[in-house]
Design a protein around this motif. Structure first.
Motif, PDB file in Angstrom:
ATOM      1  N   ARG A   1       1.036  -1.387   0.175  1.00  0.00           N
ATOM      2  CA  ARG A   1       0.126   0.122   0.031  1.00  0.00           C
ATOM      3  C   ARG A   1       1.203   1.501  -0.343  1.00  0.00           C
ATOM      4  O   ARG A   1       0.588   2.313  -0.446  1.00  0.00           O
ATOM      5  CB  ARG A   1      -1.086   0.037   1.576  1.00  0.00           C
TER       6      ARG A   1
ATOM      7  N   ARG B   1      -5.315  -2.959  -1.546  1.00  0.00           N
ATOM      8  CA  ARG B   1      -6.254  -2.946  -2.531  1.00  0.00           C
ATOM      9  C   ARG B   1      -6.487  -1.877  -3.639  1.00  0.00           C
ATOM     10  O   ARG B   1      -6.703  -2.859  -4.984  1.00  0.00           O
ATOM     11  CB  ARG B   1      -7.572  -2.851  -2.222  1.00  0.00           C
TER      12      ARG B   1
ATOM     13  N   ASP C   1     -12.525   6.621  11.612  1.00  0.00           N
ATOM     14  CA  ASP C   1     -11.814   8.263  10.910  1.00  0.00           C
ATOM     15  C   ASP C   1     -12.501   8.847  11.961  1.00  0.00           C
ATOM     16  O   ASP C   1     -11.741   9.873  12.149  1.00  0.00           O
ATOM     17  CB  ASP C   1     -13.545   8.323   9.958  1.00  0.00           C
TER      18      ASP C   1
ATOM     19  N   HIS D   1      -0.726   7.606   9.159  1.00  0.00           N
ATOM     20  CA  HIS D   1      -1.105   6.703   7.962  1.00  0.00           C
ATOM     21  C   HIS D   1      -1.723   5.679   8.248  1.00  0.00           C
ATOM     22  O   HIS D   1      -1.513   4.381   9.199  1.00  0.00           O
ATOM     23  CB  HIS D   1       0.194   6.063   7.859  1.00  0.00           C
ATOM     24  N   ALA D   2      -3.363   5.101   8.054  1.00  0.00           N
ATOM     25  CA  ALA D   2      -3.796   4.400   8.238  1.00  0.00           C
ATOM     26  C   ALA D   2      -3.739   3.308   6.543  1.00  0.00           C
ATOM     27  O   ALA D   2      -3.868   3.275   6.062  1.00  0.00           O
ATOM     28  CB  ALA D   2      -5.826   4.964   8.630  1.00  0.00           C
TER      29      ALA D   2
ATOM     30  N   GLY E   1      -5.667   1.042   5.771  1.00  0.00           N
ATOM     31  CA  GLY E   1      -7.650   0.110   5.284  1.00  0.00           C
ATOM     32  C   GLY E   1      -7.545  -1.069   5.825  1.00  0.00           C
ATOM     33  O   GLY E   1      -7.926  -1.752   5.365  1.00  0.00           O
ATOM     34  N   LYS E   2      -6.999  -1.660   7.118  1.00  0.00           N
ATOM     35  CA  LYS E   2      -7.979  -2.580   7.673  1.00  0.00           C
ATOM     36  C   LYS E   2      -9.250  -2.519   8.762  1.00  0.00           C
ATOM     37  O   LYS E   2      -8.962  -1.375   8.954  1.00  0.00           O
ATOM     38  CB  LYS E   2      -6.496  -3.440   8.268  1.00  0.00           C
TER      39      LYS E   2
END
Lengths: 366, 366
Positions: free
Chosen positions: A14, A39, A312, A328-329, A331-332
């Motif tokens: 990612r 993804r 969020d 930094h996320a 996305g899980k």
């Protein structure tokens, strides 16, 4: 426009998306699942152990690289046989996959490391314990990470289950003052660049925090770490980013703990903290493009891992509280204990940077 | 995980991908074509003037924002009527779409700008010329950008073709020493943050180079620019990034030239040069998230546009020559004169930064 194929769709893949976007590269990811962290760039969903799936994915890629080191040697060798440029290649990756092979090779290269032995029986481990004040770190040669596959033992019976499956790596239990990590990137054509040596703070066997550069380093320690990483990168023919995890031993020695041949958690701070991040440098290196400058953007940088999840509303609260913090996320989905993101702050004063990074990260503690 | 929909698939949408990735946002793009610059994030290909296509795209997005200002008012209003959060909204965007409306509104707000008039006939333009030493800049109210829809005239006959289509904007031909740009981001809930004022260098009506901050500014100029941008952002209800292009007139005044309500070429330098880039800030602003710190990462930053194309071998040559340079390629096919990418260098010494940026960019001149 070069096409980079990344096997594995985790956060490391990612975080290659932004520099690939900047450099005008096409990035394709072979993801484990449709909802993988990377993804957005997934061009295929498949099993990295499935030679046919990996060969099909590699079709049309100018280079193949990795989000993790778990692709089996037979799959890697099939890729090479099919004409793919694979970086790092199977001969190098072997040493990130097999800790026994790694120790043997580093001994040949004369790199400072803890005392170690291959132990195939309770007797052999017993002898190693006797020679090392009755305690040792025992590791399965393959499959361990983030504290898995590692046990501190004082009796061979404590790893009887593992011994049944084959030889183990026994290591001296190093008394260390702290842990360090030296990152380096190397191109196939040979050029290599180091980043400044960082301190890593582990909790429960998992990286919790990174301070860049490591405070209060001696010149000798810096030189030792740089020389170790350079020797390993060239000696093992590593291409792309190599992370060398090190112990700063209580007796002052700098010793190799583990190797990773890919962007590494200890290098996330380079996203904001370096002229060239580890993710950009990895892409440049595996393409055999010129490597970028690794001068720090600020005197200090602190990276703190976030576990569980980054809803969020928590992100918004952290950003409101610390406008200088970069969140930094990955996305899980939310899951207790899962590495879900990180927070970085860079700046001129270490105390201030540590405070701000911890304050921002505190919004994500459950 | 918030979902941001971006209408338009150009380089501005493309450069939103990295911060969306970092912040854990899902970014979806309505692209003009399958090979658009932001194709990695394209969830649909369609015409931004097609209400049905835009409404379908907006389905499931938490906020809709833009790569450009060309979405027709009726489409914008249909989005709002359908319940979409549209930022910037149609009432604000109107002033970026119609230069006559913009001049009228800025006059109401008392913002310093060149003398101007709405001219509907050759006689009216003739009178304006007479009042302004015989020369004027004439603009079509809509559709102009990068020097298009703009003519410097000394005779109404020179815009007879345009006058046949409706009223035009006539502006005083400002004698200026240089052009400046003031960027600001504003949240729907009202909070706003400025970046340092920059100098923009135009060639052939197109931005060629940006120096951040603008050298040799007076405090009065900085204050004037900040006050103008703040007044416009709040007065027009702008949400997201607002770029105010300014003249530094020969008589010392700071006057508004143009407005853009989106990330802007003059702000690309913030990707490396600011704690929070304009692309990250735009996403945070349109989501009504807390805005980030805009402190520079270095005393100076220089951004140079690249036209035509960025073949891989030229990128590699630029990177080899200038390891500190950051190259951004927009993933567009080669075409003469097309804005295809940019190069940024940041650092402590302006001369050095300018030299390095130009040296890196020189690899792309045909």
């Amino acid at each position: 426009m070069a096409v980079v194929g990344v096997i594995g769709g985790g956060q490391l893949a990612r975080m290659m998306i932004p520099p690939a976007t900047a450099l005008g590269l096409e990035i394709r990811v072979l993801a484990e699942a449709a909802d993988s962290s990377a993804r957005l760039a997934a061009s295929a969903v498949g099993d990295y152990r499935d030679t046919a799936a990996v060969l099909a994915f590699a079709e049309g890629c100018d280079v193949i690289t990795f989000d993790h080191e778990h692709v089996p040697q037979e799959v890697l060798r099939a890729l090479v046989a099919a004409g793919a440029a694979v970086h790092p290649g199977p001969d190098a990756l072997l040493y990130a996959q097999d800790k026994l092979q790694m120790r043997e090779r580093l001994s040949q290269l004369g790199v400072a490391q803890p005392d170690w032995a291959r132990v195939s029986s309770a007797d052999e481990l017993g002898q190693f314990l006797t020679d090392h004040a009755g305690r040792a770190v025992v590791k399965t040669p393959r499959g361990g990470y983030d504290g898995k596959g590692v046990r501190v033992v004082d009796d061979p019976a404590q790893v009887a289950d593992w011994l049944a499956d084959g030889p183990l790596l026994a290591e001296e239990l190093v008394r260390f003052d702290r842990e360090l990590a030296q990152l380096i990137a190397r191109r196939p054509s040979g050029d290599a660049r180091l980043w400044p040596l960082v301190e890593t703070v582990q909790r429960g066997g998992v990286c919790a925090e990174v301070i860049a550069p490591a405070p209060q380093l001696t010149d000798a320690q810096e030189r030792a770490a740089a020389e170790i990483a350079t020797t390993i990168a060239h000696g093992l023919g590593v291409t792309g980013v190599l992370a060398v995890e090190l112990f700063q031993a209580a007796d002052g020695r700098v010793l190799v703990n583990e190797l990773a041949m890919r962007p590494h958690n200890s290098g996330h701070v380079t996203i904001e903290g370096s002229t060239t991040s580890q993710f950009e440098q990895h892409l440049r290196a595996v393409l055999d493009w010129p490597l970028g400058d690794t001068t720090p953007r600020a005197p200090w940088g602190v990276m703190i891992n976030v576990f569980g999840g980054l809803p969020d509303d928590r992100i918004a609260a952290a950003l409101a509280h610390q406008p200088e913090a970069k969140v930094h996320a990955y996305g899980k989905g939310q899951r207790p204990g899962r590495k879900a993101g990180h927070v970085t702050v860079i700046g001129a004063e270490l105390d201030d940077v540590v405070y701000r990074a911890r304050a921002a990260a505190s919004h994500f503690d459950a």
